[in-house]
Write a protein that holds these residues in place. Sequence first.
Motif, PDB file in Angstrom:
ATOM      1  N   GLY A 209       0.811  -1.210   0.000  1.00  0.00           N
ATOM      2  CA  GLY A 209       0.000   0.000   0.000  1.00  0.00           C
ATOM      3  C   GLY A 209       0.842   1.256   0.000  1.00  0.00           C
ATOM      4  O   GLY A 209       0.536   2.225  -0.701  1.00  0.00           O
ATOM      5  N   VAL A 210       1.911   1.212   0.815  1.00  0.00           N
ATOM      6  CA  VAL A 210       2.804   2.373   0.840  1.00  0.00           C
ATOM      7  C   VAL A 210       3.437   2.590  -0.525  1.00  0.00           C
ATOM      8  O   VAL A 210       3.517   3.715  -1.039  1.00  0.00           O
ATOM      9  CB  VAL A 210       3.872   2.190   1.937  1.00  0.00           C
ATOM     10  N   THR A 211       3.878   1.482  -1.161  1.00  0.00           N
ATOM     11  CA  THR A 211       4.490   1.594  -2.480  1.00  0.00           C
ATOM     12  C   THR A 211       3.480   2.085  -3.503  1.00  0.00           C
ATOM     13  O   THR A 211       3.791   2.926  -4.360  1.00  0.00           O
ATOM     14  CB  THR A 211       5.071   0.238  -2.903  1.00  0.00           C
ATOM     15  N   SER A 212       2.253   1.573  -3.433  1.00  0.00           N
ATOM     16  CA  SER A 212       1.219   1.997  -4.381  1.00  0.00           C
ATOM     17  C   SER A 212       0.891   3.472  -4.202  1.00  0.00           C
ATOM     18  O   SER A 212       0.740   4.218  -5.182  1.00  0.00           O
ATOM     19  CB  SER A 212      -0.038   1.153  -4.187  1.00  0.00           C
ATOM     20  N   GLU A 213       0.778   3.889  -2.957  1.00  0.00           N
ATOM     21  CA  GLU A 213       0.507   5.306  -2.711  1.00  0.00           C
ATOM     22  C   GLU A 213       1.642   6.177  -3.223  1.00  0.00           C
ATOM     23  O   GLU A 213       1.415   7.241  -3.809  1.00  0.00           O
ATOM     24  CB  GLU A 213       0.286   5.532  -1.218  1.00  0.00           C
ATOM     25  N   ALA A 214       2.888   5.709  -2.978  1.00  0.00           N
ATOM     26  CA  ALA A 214       4.034   6.489  -3.473  1.00  0.00           C
ATOM     27  C   ALA A 214       4.038   6.538  -4.997  1.00  0.00           C
ATOM     28  O   ALA A 214       4.289   7.597  -5.604  1.00  0.00           O
ATOM     29  CB  ALA A 214       5.333   5.874  -2.953  1.00  0.00           C
ATOM     30  N   THR A 215       3.734   5.413  -5.643  1.00  0.00           N
ATOM     31  CA  THR A 215       3.712   5.374  -7.106  1.00  0.00           C
ATOM     32  C   THR A 215       2.611   6.270  -7.651  1.00  0.00           C
ATOM     33  O   THR A 215       2.805   7.009  -8.633  1.00  0.00           O
ATOM     34  CB  THR A 215       3.503   3.929  -7.569  1.00  0.00           C
ATOM     35  N   LYS A 216       1.455   6.213  -7.013  1.00  0.00           N
ATOM     36  CA  LYS A 216       0.343   7.056  -7.457  1.00  0.00           C
ATOM     37  C   LYS A 216       0.691   8.533  -7.299  1.00  0.00           C
ATOM     38  O   LYS A 216       0.418   9.353  -8.193  1.00  0.00           O
ATOM     39  CB  LYS A 216      -0.898   6.699  -6.651  1.00  0.00           C
ATOM     40  N   TRP A 217       1.289   8.859  -6.179  1.00  0.00           N
ATOM     41  CA  TRP A 217       1.658  10.256  -5.954  1.00  0.00           C
ATOM     42  C   TRP A 217       2.700  10.715  -6.954  1.00  0.00           C
ATOM     43  O   TRP A 217       2.630  11.833  -7.488  1.00  0.00           O
ATOM     44  CB  TRP A 217       2.182  10.411  -4.533  1.00  0.00           C
ATOM     45  N   LEU A 218       3.686   9.843  -7.223  1.00  0.00           N
ATOM     46  CA  LEU A 218       4.714  10.180  -8.201  1.00  0.00           C
ATOM     47  C   LEU A 218       4.106  10.373  -9.584  1.00  0.00           C
ATOM     48  O   LEU A 218       4.507  11.284 -10.334  1.00  0.00           O
ATOM     49  CB  LEU A 218       5.787   9.095  -8.232  1.00  0.00           C
ATOM     50  N   ALA A 219       3.141   9.500  -9.932  1.00  0.00           N
ATOM     51  CA  ALA A 219       2.513   9.648 -11.252  1.00  0.00           C
ATOM     52  C   ALA A 219       1.791  10.984 -11.362  1.00  0.00           C
ATOM     53  O   ALA A 219       1.869  11.668 -12.410  1.00  0.00           O
ATOM     54  CB  ALA A 219       1.540   8.490 -11.489  1.00  0.00           C
ATOM     55  N   GLU A 220       1.104  11.378 -10.322  1.00  0.00           N
ATOM     56  CA  GLU A 220       0.420  12.670 -10.348  1.00  0.00           C
ATOM     57  C   GLU A 220       1.414  13.814 -10.454  1.00  0.00           C
ATOM     58  O   GLU A 220       1.213  14.770 -11.222  1.00  0.00           O
ATOM     59  CB  GLU A 220      -0.432  12.820  -9.084  1.00  0.00           C
ATOM     60  N   GLN A 221       2.491  13.722  -9.704  1.00  0.00           N
ATOM     61  CA  GLN A 221       3.496  14.779  -9.764  1.00  0.00           C
ATOM     62  C   GLN A 221       4.166  14.838 -11.134  1.00  0.00           C
ATOM     63  O   GLN A 221       4.494  15.919 -11.647  1.00  0.00           O
ATOM     64  CB  GLN A 221       4.552  14.557  -8.670  1.00  0.00           C
ATOM     65  N   ILE A 222       4.372  13.652 -11.729  1.00  0.00           N
ATOM     66  CA  ILE A 222       5.007  13.616 -13.054  1.00  0.00           C
ATOM     67  C   ILE A 222       4.127  14.314 -14.083  1.00  0.00           C
ATOM     68  O   ILE A 222       4.612  15.088 -14.935  1.00  0.00           O
ATOM     69  CB  ILE A 222       5.307  12.155 -13.447  1.00  0.00           C
ATOM     70  N   GLU A 223       2.820  14.053 -14.050  1.00  0.00           N
ATOM     71  CA  GLU A 223       1.917  14.716 -14.995  1.00  0.00           C
ATOM     72  C   GLU A 223       1.937  16.225 -14.803  1.00  0.00           C
ATOM     73  O   GLU A 223       1.969  16.993 -15.774  1.00  0.00           O
ATOM     74  CB  GLU A 223       0.501  14.179 -14.811  1.00  0.00           C
ATOM     75  N   GLU A 224       1.933  16.659 -13.564  1.00  0.00           N
ATOM     76  CA  GLU A 224       1.992  18.100 -13.317  1.00  0.00           C
ATOM     77  C   GLU A 224       3.306  18.684 -13.808  1.00  0.00           C
ATOM     78  O   GLU A 224       3.346  19.786 -14.392  1.00  0.00           O
ATOM     79  CB  GLU A 224       1.806  18.376 -11.824  1.00  0.00           C
ATOM     80  N   LEU A 225       4.407  17.967 -13.561  1.00  0.00           N
ATOM     81  CA  LEU A 225       5.716  18.479 -13.986  1.00  0.00           C
ATOM     82  C   LEU A 225       5.837  18.512 -15.504  1.00  0.00           C
ATOM     83  O   LEU A 225       6.503  19.407 -16.064  1.00  0.00           O
ATOM     84  CB  LEU A 225       6.826  17.608 -13.386  1.00  0.00           C
ATOM     85  N   ALA A 416      10.145   2.713  -7.904  1.00  0.00           N
ATOM     86  CA  ALA A 416       9.011   2.261  -7.104  1.00  0.00           C
ATOM     87  C   ALA A 416       8.292   1.112  -7.779  1.00  0.00           C
ATOM     88  O   ALA A 416       7.903   0.128  -7.128  1.00  0.00           O
ATOM     89  CB  ALA A 416       8.055   3.426  -6.846  1.00  0.00           C
ATOM     90  N   ASN A 417       8.111   1.209  -9.082  1.00  0.00           N
ATOM     91  CA  ASN A 417       7.474   0.106  -9.810  1.00  0.00           C
ATOM     92  C   ASN A 417       8.311  -1.155  -9.743  1.00  0.00           C
ATOM     93  O   ASN A 417       7.799  -2.257  -9.541  1.00  0.00           O
ATOM     94  CB  ASN A 417       7.238   0.511 -11.264  1.00  0.00           C
ATOM     95  N   ALA A 418       9.621  -0.960  -9.886  1.00  0.00           N
ATOM     96  CA  ALA A 418      10.507  -2.135  -9.809  1.00  0.00           C
ATOM     97  C   ALA A 418      10.472  -2.753  -8.417  1.00  0.00           C
ATOM     98  O   ALA A 418      10.442  -3.983  -8.262  1.00  0.00           O
ATOM     99  CB  ALA A 418      11.932  -1.728 -10.182  1.00  0.00           C
ATOM    100  N   ARG A 419      10.477  -1.912  -7.346  1.00  0.00           N
ATOM    101  CA  ARG A 419      10.433  -2.422  -5.976  1.00  0.00           C
ATOM    102  C   ARG A 419       9.113  -3.130  -5.698  1.00  0.00           C
ATOM    103  O   ARG A 419       9.066  -4.158  -5.034  1.00  0.00           O
ATOM    104  CB  ARG A 419      10.652  -1.289  -4.980  1.00  0.00           C
ATOM    105  N   ALA A 420       8.028  -2.547  -6.179  1.00  0.00           N
ATOM    106  CA  ALA A 420       6.725  -3.163  -5.952  1.00  0.00           C
ATOM    107  C   ALA A 420       6.626  -4.521  -6.621  1.00  0.00           C
ATOM    108  O   ALA A 420       6.054  -5.463  -6.076  1.00  0.00           O
ATOM    109  CB  ALA A 420       5.619  -2.232  -6.460  1.00  0.00           C
ATOM    110  N   GLU A 421       7.191  -4.636  -7.812  1.00  0.00           N
ATOM    111  CA  GLU A 421       7.139  -5.918  -8.508  1.00  0.00           C
ATOM    112  C   GLU A 421       8.116  -6.931  -7.916  1.00  0.00           C
ATOM    113  O   GLU A 421       7.825  -8.115  -7.826  1.00  0.00           O
ATOM    114  CB  GLU A 421       7.453  -5.696  -9.989  1.00  0.00           C
ATOM    115  N   ALA A 422       9.292  -6.436  -7.498  1.00  0.00           N
ATOM    116  CA  ALA A 422      10.314  -7.358  -7.005  1.00  0.00           C
ATOM    117  C   ALA A 422      10.041  -7.830  -5.589  1.00  0.00           C
ATOM    118  O   ALA A 422      10.272  -8.986  -5.245  1.00  0.00           O
ATOM    119  CB  ALA A 422      11.692  -6.686  -7.073  1.00  0.00           C
TER     120      ALA A 422
END
Length: 746
Positions: A209-225, A416-422
């Motif tokens: 859940g922590v990884t998913s939340e971090a990934t989701k937050w990063l994705a949102e920040q990436i779109e804004e950036l 984060a995606n790699a950590r979540a999968e691994a």
Amino acid sequence: MTDIHTNSVVTFGDRRRNPPETGTAGDISPWEVLRGVWARKEIILCAFAGFMAVAVFWLATATPTYTVETRVMLAPRAGEISTFDNENSPMLPDAQTVQTEIQVLTSRPLVARLITDLGLASNPEFNPALRSPGLMGRILLAFGIGDRTPTTDIEEITDVVLSRLEVYQKTNSRVIAIVFTSVDPRMAAIVPNRLAELYIEQQIEQRTGVTSEATKWLAEQIEELRVKVQKSEAAVEAFRTQSGLFLTDGSTVPQQQLTQLNSQLSSAEADRAAAQAKLSNARELLASGNAVNSAAEVLQSPLIQNLRQQEVALRAQIAQMSETMLPTHPRLQEEQANLADLERQIEKEVMKVIEALENEARVANARVNSLRASLTRLQRRMGQLNQDEVKLRALQRDADSNRALLESFLLRYQQANARAEADAQAANARIVSRAQQPVEPTFPRMSSALTFATLAGVIFAFLVTFLIEVFARGFRTGEQAERTTGMPFLGLVPEIEPRRGAPSPSDDILRDPSGPYTEAIRALQGHVLLARVGDRRARTVLVTSALEGEGKTETAASLARVFALGGYRTIVVDADLRDASMHEALNVMRRPGLADLLMSRAAFHHVIRKDSMSPAHVMQAGTPIANPTAALASSQMLWVLNALQQTYDYVIIDSPAALSAADAQVLAKAADVTVLVVKWSSTGRRVVARALKLLSAASSRRVGILLTRVNLRRYRRYGDEALREYPVQSAHRSAHGPAHRKAAAR
């Protein structure tokens, strides 16, 4: 005959111990307590048997429970794909971390999840709503009290599960033990194992859940950036177009132009300087009269060089012709004319070269001036361009910063995606020992429970007996009575079992002259015979007790008969004017007595009568009066006692109980000695102490203690003293004969 273990000599005035100090435990002897405990063997056996019966019944009816343990070790996962390149070792959990994880294992949400996962709500062991009501519950339901269909309460089920669950840290380790108790061995093993699995799953879920939340937050920040980068780069290009600050080879066009102009100006100035130098050199040669032909520009001219060669050839030819021809020779003159014409051409060409140098100098100067003008104009433009470039660099920095942040977030997103999968199934805990279904119950264990129950039963039995013995109220041995009260001990009077034809104990004196009871009264007689008051023997004996029902009247009647049978003139006076009972003890009819004599309603010969069964005389209590204490304390009572002492050898007085009325104190003052009758192992020690305090204050402490109604079978367990029956040498002894009097004298 009988022998009683008593003191050989008793003088009421001398043989007295000092009373124990107030507040001390002088009346408690450890050996006596132990001996008293052992004397109550029946109580020990009964208490032990009762305890064992309860223990066996409990073991037979107790529901067996099974307790098993699952062990979970807390350890960070080493070698995970997400951290394989980390050179630092993972940090080990400390004591606070272990305790925190224990709280997580016993948290209500996790236990509620366990209940739902295993369906414990449908198990009556954990759901009180499914249990059948007890007897009281059925009675209440019969009267319409209570809930016939109780609802399931998850909180109540959680409380039940938590009460069966124990989670603790193994000593000096990072291992957590999960212990669960159940009446079902299968459920006892399933619950802790499943709880450990849910705990690990919860760790994985939280980590995912922590990884998913971090990934989701990063994705949102990436779109804004990305939007910011596009806007910032567009602003840079728009401003660049507007200001004309296009970049070529890393610099703007004006910067490149300025650089080129500077370079061209430098080159033009160098060229101008060279041209001016050449022109100056040529002019200096002309001004000095030197041949200009030596100038480098002249020498480098092909035409001049060709003319120079022709001139050299023509001069050579003229020189050759001069050798053979005269100066006036036409051919020679023609050649000289050609030479002059050739020189003029050379001079003309030289002048052209000088003009060319002048023209070149002018062009170079004009070019320098032009470049300087262009540079000045470009420099003026560069002032504005520099301000625009500052703005452009600011816009470029914003764009670069946004792009760098975008690239950083993209990198983190990929990690984060790699950590979540691994590490999707990685947790910081693992099960090191699973609970196995037990074969035998852990409670109760029959062998150990019976052993413990036996030991506990023995301890309980002895403890109960010890408490009974310690808190026993009465005296059981003469040594105990003397040590506690400080007063002399006069003997033991055994308890007589009721028989037909012997309505009172005093009749046993006549029925069994050699029995234990008779010998006990004779022992009391011996103490009285040896008692002294000053220089004379004691003749007036007061028999009393602390409370009613302790045998004082029986003792007074028996003592009077023993004295009379021993040949002494003896009278027993019933001074209990409140509740007379001497006539019952001697089996005679109630007649006028002491009260009538004191009230002057009768004379001595009317109130004194002979005992029907012994030589003793009796004075009964007589007619009840209003104030017995005042009558007994009157001078008339002293006169009566003095008169009786003139006639009889011994006067035995039976008085009311000392704590019931003040009559005993009044009589104790008038009597020589006082015998305090105490019921064996019954009358409280504090009660006896209060009675002794009253009597000794009135009789100068001439008080002795006699223990009555002694249970011989129990008494033999408490001490070495024993009541033994002597062998009777003759089958029949006359109660009034000389032989009996001699035996009494012995």
